[in-house]
Motif scaffolding. Structure first.
Motif, short mmCIF file in Angstrom:
data_model
loop_
_atom_site.label_atom_id
_atom_site.label_comp_id
_atom_site.label_asym_id
_atom_site.label_seq_id
_atom_site.Cartn_x
_atom_site.Cartn_y
_atom_site.Cartn_z
N VAL A 153 0.81 -1.21 0.00
CA VAL A 153 0.00 0.00 0.00
C VAL A 153 0.84 1.27 0.00
O VAL A 153 0.32 2.35 0.15
CB VAL A 153 -0.95 0.04 1.22
N SER A 154 2.13 1.12 -0.19
CA SER A 154 3.05 2.26 -0.29
C SER A 154 2.89 3.19 0.90
O SER A 154 2.66 4.38 0.73
CB SER A 154 2.82 3.06 -1.57
N CYS A 155 3.04 2.67 2.09
CA CYS A 155 2.90 3.54 3.26
C CYS A 155 4.25 3.96 3.80
O CYS A 155 4.31 4.79 4.70
CB CYS A 155 2.10 2.84 4.35
N ILE A 156 5.34 3.38 3.29
CA ILE A 156 6.67 3.76 3.77
C ILE A 156 7.28 4.72 2.76
O ILE A 156 7.29 4.46 1.57
CB ILE A 156 7.57 2.53 3.93
N ASP A 157 7.80 5.81 3.27
CA ASP A 157 8.36 6.85 2.40
C ASP A 157 9.79 7.08 2.86
O ASP A 157 10.03 7.52 3.99
CB ASP A 157 7.54 8.12 2.58
N ILE A 158 10.77 6.73 2.03
CA ILE A 158 12.19 6.85 2.43
C ILE A 158 12.91 7.80 1.50
O ILE A 158 12.80 7.70 0.28
CB ILE A 158 12.88 5.48 2.39
N GLU A 159 13.67 8.72 2.07
CA GLU A 159 14.53 9.58 1.25
C GLU A 159 15.94 9.47 1.81
O GLU A 159 16.13 9.58 3.02
CB GLU A 159 14.08 11.04 1.35
N THR A 160 16.87 9.27 0.93
CA THR A 160 18.24 9.10 1.41
C THR A 160 19.17 10.08 0.70
O THR A 160 18.89 10.55 -0.39
CB THR A 160 18.76 7.68 1.13
#
Lengths: 352, 372, 216
Positions: free
Chosen positions: C69-76
């Protein structure tokens, strides 16, 4: 026997005003705690704990529920017949409360010792039919009219087995006065009408007839008060909720108040007719259990155990359909009661 | 003399109703008290499952299949996973097969308990509902021990399972079997053989076997009409051919075969058969590694597969078309409740409103499955 | 006639059995667990709220990819060589961290608690706890930020990386030029070596070579 209030205050208007007060207090207390008892008993039967958040046994639960209902907004539909709409719940309750007039709580306390007591009871509780019809019609709602019609049909048809099964006791005693029923069944448990009444050994023949009569009276009074298994007019898994739909707040509570009051009234009548009224089951063996105050205890104990059976039946059995209800009344209960009356008549001919 | 005017009344048993199990709308046309027409209106719970599946990878579709028939998640997952495994051509270890069968049969018991309880509730018997749910709690506890969730598991994976079972699970399952057998008898005594209940449900909503077969009904709806057809025996999948159980059929013990009582009673009998299967399976689970056949990336070759399974509601099947990429091209779920519900018009004619409630309850529909 | 009496008998008999069952149940212990005073002991595999141990997170994005459900949002942001990520620069297993995780948001309103994010994590830093009482009054309260870096710090890291990479680009460009120049010089040297064998053939290109850099 004269009422104790008239003995204290003389045979004047003051006594007659004070007499209904204890009865009213009892009815209010009973209605409050019967709701709690129903919730608790149904919970125990279902392996749950009933209300226990207000205090350990939930004793304040109904009072708090009543307070909540009092502060609800009274929503009434658009074009009702206002007078009848407002009066209907109170008429239903009044009719049931008037039935308490002839319940013999003790040998010295009966609100009105009419010599047509039993007949008066069945007629007065039929006035609640008028209240239900008023509620159904004046709600300006198609579905509540249907529900009201069905309730009326149910109550009116179940009047007949009620009266006929009570007729058995009337025939044996020869009177309609409630206090006399209680007085006749003195002498201990085996002189109660369910075991054949006072009389000699030949009463053993009557025992099965009496058991059947009491069972039928119990069933038909369940139908009179619209309790499960006969509550299809107020059930929520049928199409609509019956007559109570358009009522909110305290008026809604009045209908339920009336139902619980009727439960006790009807149990009181069955107790007086078949279970010896206020008579102690030990009779003259233990005299102090026979005094006026203890008599109130016996009466209440017997009636409350019948109320328990009513609650027990409600939470066990499924609902019957409207046509099955009518079938049961006309094809099963009425023939059996007529046969009972016939048999008791033959008994009286032979043995009296 | 004026003619008595009779009109047909159209009543809406709306989406919010205590007796339609879910958001189902029935438009009833009545002639007095008798029903002449029933039109179900569906779609209130449509969540675009099949379209979502096209955007997910194969393992990611499994939580979505859980939520289709939410009372019955293990069977949904199994059907999808079997279809995916057929596409990939994977053989799973035997231990996995045994555990899958145990989970599916436990789920069948849980689903039938809901069906029985809510059916009794519609009839007015409030107590059996609570007894059934208390038993269901025990089953959900077992599932919680294994995979951590009570209702929507994501347990059966392509090629294996997500977690292995523990000895605690085996012990508790054996305790459950011992606990549950007398409870089935109790529910039967309290509800199934109660005269008032029989009067309410026997000879109501009679579904003739040929109508059922033509309409595509399956599961207890079909078996209640006397047709002995169970996919676990007639088209065995997984390792059902190794177990010994009977196919329960409505025989008309009370009422007529094909009426509500027989459809309902088939479910009560099936719970006993599920217990038998679990008993046979739980003692004989072979050793093995449950994750040995789980592929790292699921990328089947282009093709299609169709697998039919027997869920508690009927024949649940999945049709997967793959185009060789990581996402399926099309996933189609054939829902049993949808086909079962299609006969409601035919069999409700001539009965009363109270009977329509009972007929609907006897089909045991779940709107999640119908609307997907 | 016989059916009539049979109906009566059956009704009475089954009602009596039913009522005896409920009567017996009255005296059994209730199954209620009085939450919140009493609580159930949850099994160890219980799947409730996720938790991310940022010490171990290497920012590989596997969990975000696995989520249905694309609930994790990661930016690196990439790490500048020589800079230490977090406290120690390595995970608890000793793996070197090569990315700053500037934003790790999980939206628990979307999360379907399916556990698909737990399995692909190479360092086992994301896992499901047994916390289920985390309801909030506003939807923002369900957006959980797991990253150690505040947004400002994140911006800073991004700027640093942008500068560093610009620098690296410049250096690369210079180095490329130098390499090209070096190559040219080498070619020239080779050409001169060959020149000793054939001086006249090489003189023309020689002139061209020496002239070109001057022109540019």
């Amino acid at each position: 026997m004269e009422n104790i209030f008239t003995q204290w205050f003389g045979d004047n208007i003051l006594a007659y005003i004070l007499i209904p007060i204890p009865v009213l207090i009892w009815v209010s207390l009973f209605a409050l705690y019967a709701v709690l008892a129903e919730r608790k008993i149904s919970a125990w039967m279902q392996n749950r704990i009933g209300p226990n958040r207000t205090d350990k046994y939930g004793l304040l639960q109904t009072i708090l529920d009543a307070v909540k209902l009092l502060q609800k907004e009274i929503v009434s539909p658009y074009r009702t017949d206002t007078i009848w709409y407002n009066m209907a719940p109170f008429i239903v309750f009044t009719a049931v409360f008037l039935g308490y007039a002839i319940l013999p709580f003790s040998s010295v306390f009966i609100s009105a010792d009419l010599n047509i007591g039993l007949f008066y009871f069945f007629s007065i509780t039929s006035i609640s039919v008028v209240g239900v019809l008023m509620a159904g019609w004046s709600s300006n709602n198609k579905y509540s009219l249907f529900g009201g019609m069905r309730t009326v049909a149910q109550i009116v048809s179940y009047e007949i087995p009620t009266a006929l099964s009570a007729l058995v006791v009337v025939m044996l005693t020869g009177t309609l006065s409630m206090q006399k029923y209680a007085l006749i069944q003195e002498g201990g448990i085996f002189n109660w009408y369910i075991f054949g009444g006072p009389g000699d050994i030949t009463k053993i023949i009557l025992i099965p007839i009496m058991f059947v009569s009491m069972a039928i009276l119990f069933i038909s009074t369940l139908a009179e008060s619209n309790r499960t298994p006969f509550d299809l007019t107020e059930a929520d898994s049928e199409l609509v909720a019956g007559v109570h739909i358009e009522y909110s707040g305290m008026r809604f509570a009045m209908f339920f108040f009336a139902e619980y009051a009727e439960m006790f009234a009807v149990s009181g009548v069955i107790t007086t007719l078949f279970l010896g009224g206020w008579q102690s089951p030990f009779g003259d063996l233990i005299p102090f259990l026979n005094g006026p105050v203890m008599q109130v205890f016996w009466f209440l104990a017997k009636s409350l155990s019948l109320v328990f059976v009513q609650i027990w039946v409600r939470w066990t059995l499924p609902r019957v359909r409207i046509d099955q209800l009518m079938t049961m009344c006309w094809k099963y209960l009425i023939p059996i009661t007529l046969v009972n009356v016939f048999l008791v008549g033959i008994y009286m001919l032979i043995f009296n | 003399m004026a003619e008595l005017r009779t009109e047909e009344l159209t009543i809406n048993m709306g989406p919010q109703h205590p007796s339609t199990h879910g958001v189902l709308r029935l438009v009833l046309t009545l002639n007095g008290e008798i029903v002449t027409d029933v039109k179900p209106v569906l779609g209130y719970l449509h969540r675009c499952f099949e379209k979502h599946a096209e955007a997910m990878t194969y393992p990611q579709v499994i939580p979505y299949t859980d939520r289709m028939d939410y009372l019955n998640s293990m069977n949904n997952e199994l059907a999808y996973v079997l279809a995916a495994e057929k596409l990939l051509g994977i053989e799973v270890p035997e231990r996995v097969e045994y555990i899958r069968v145990i989970m599916c049969e436990l789920q069948r018991i849980a689903s039938h308990l809901v069906a029985i309880g809510t059916f009794g509730n519609d009839a007015g018997a409030f107590t059996p509902f609570l007894y059934c749910f208390a038993d269901r709690e025990k089953v959900l506890e077992l599932f919680e021990i294994v995979c951590g969730a009570r209702l929507l598991y994501n347990y059966i994976w392509i090629g294996g399972l997500s977690h292995d079972i523990t000895p605690e699970f085996v012990k508790k399952t054996k305790e459950f079997i011992k606990y549950f057998r007398p409870r089935i008898t109790q529910v039967n005594n309290l509800l199934s053989f109660n005269k008032i209940f029989i009067e309410r449900t026997a000879n109501i909503g009679i579904l003739p076997p040929d109508v059922a077969i033509n309409a595509g009904c399956s599961g207890p709806t079909l078996r209640g009409s006397g047709v002995k057809y169970d996919l676990r025996k007639d088209d065995p999948y997984s390792i059902y051919h190794k177990f010994d159980f009977d196919v329960c059929v409505g025989e008309g013990r009370y009422g007529v075969a094909g009426d509500c009582w027989n459809r309902y009673f088939v479910r009560a009998l099936e719970m006993e058969q599920s217990l038998r299967i679990i008993e046979q399976a739980i003692d004989n689970i072979p050793e093995g590694d449950i994750a040995s056949a789980v592929p790292k990336r699921v990328k089947p070759v282009a093709g299609e597969s169709y697998v039919r399974t027997e869920s508690p509601k009927g024949e649940l099947s999945y049709y997967i078309i793959s185009d060789g990429s990581l996402n399926p091209y099309r996933v189609k779920a054939r829902s049993p409740s949808f086909c079962n519900l299609s006969v409601i018009n035919q069999i409700s004619r001539g009965y009363m409103i109270a009977d329509v409630v009972m007929i609907l309850g006897s089909f045991d529909i779940v709107l999640g499955c119908i609307d997907r | 006639m016989r059916a009539y009496f049979h109906h009566i008998y059956q009704s009475v008999y089954t009602i009596m059995i039913g009522m005896s069952i409920t009567f017996r149940h009255m005296f059994q212990k209730p199954v209620t667990i009085q939450y919140p005073e009493q609580r159930l002991q949850l099994p160890e595999r219980e799947r409730n709220r996720l938790f991310v141990n940022m010490e171990d997170c290497i920012g590989c994005d596997q969990c975000a990819k696995a989520c249905p459900v694309s609930c994790i949002d990661i930016e690196t942001v990439k790490v500048i060589p020589g800079e230490v990520v977090g406290k120690t620069g390595v995970t608890s297993q000793g793996k070197k961290k090569a990315l700053h995780v500037t934003n790790f948001t999980i939206d628990f309103a979307k999360c379907c608690y399916c556990q698909l994010c737990v399995f692909p994590c190479p360092t086992e830093c994301i896992y499901m706890t047994d916390v289920f009482e985390f309801s909030t009054y506003e939807r923002q309260g369900l957006l959980y930020q797991f990253s150690d870096l505040t947004p400002l710090q994140g911006e800073e890291k991004k700027k640093m990386w942008a500068e560093y990479s610009a620098e690296q680009e410049k250096k690369k460009a210079l180095a490329a030029q130098e390499a090209a120049a070096k190559k040219a010089a080498e070619e020239k040297a080779k050409a001169e070596n060959k020149d000793t064998d054939k001086p006249e053939a090489k003189s023309a290109p020689d002139n061209k070579e020496t002239e070109k850099p001057k022109e540019s």
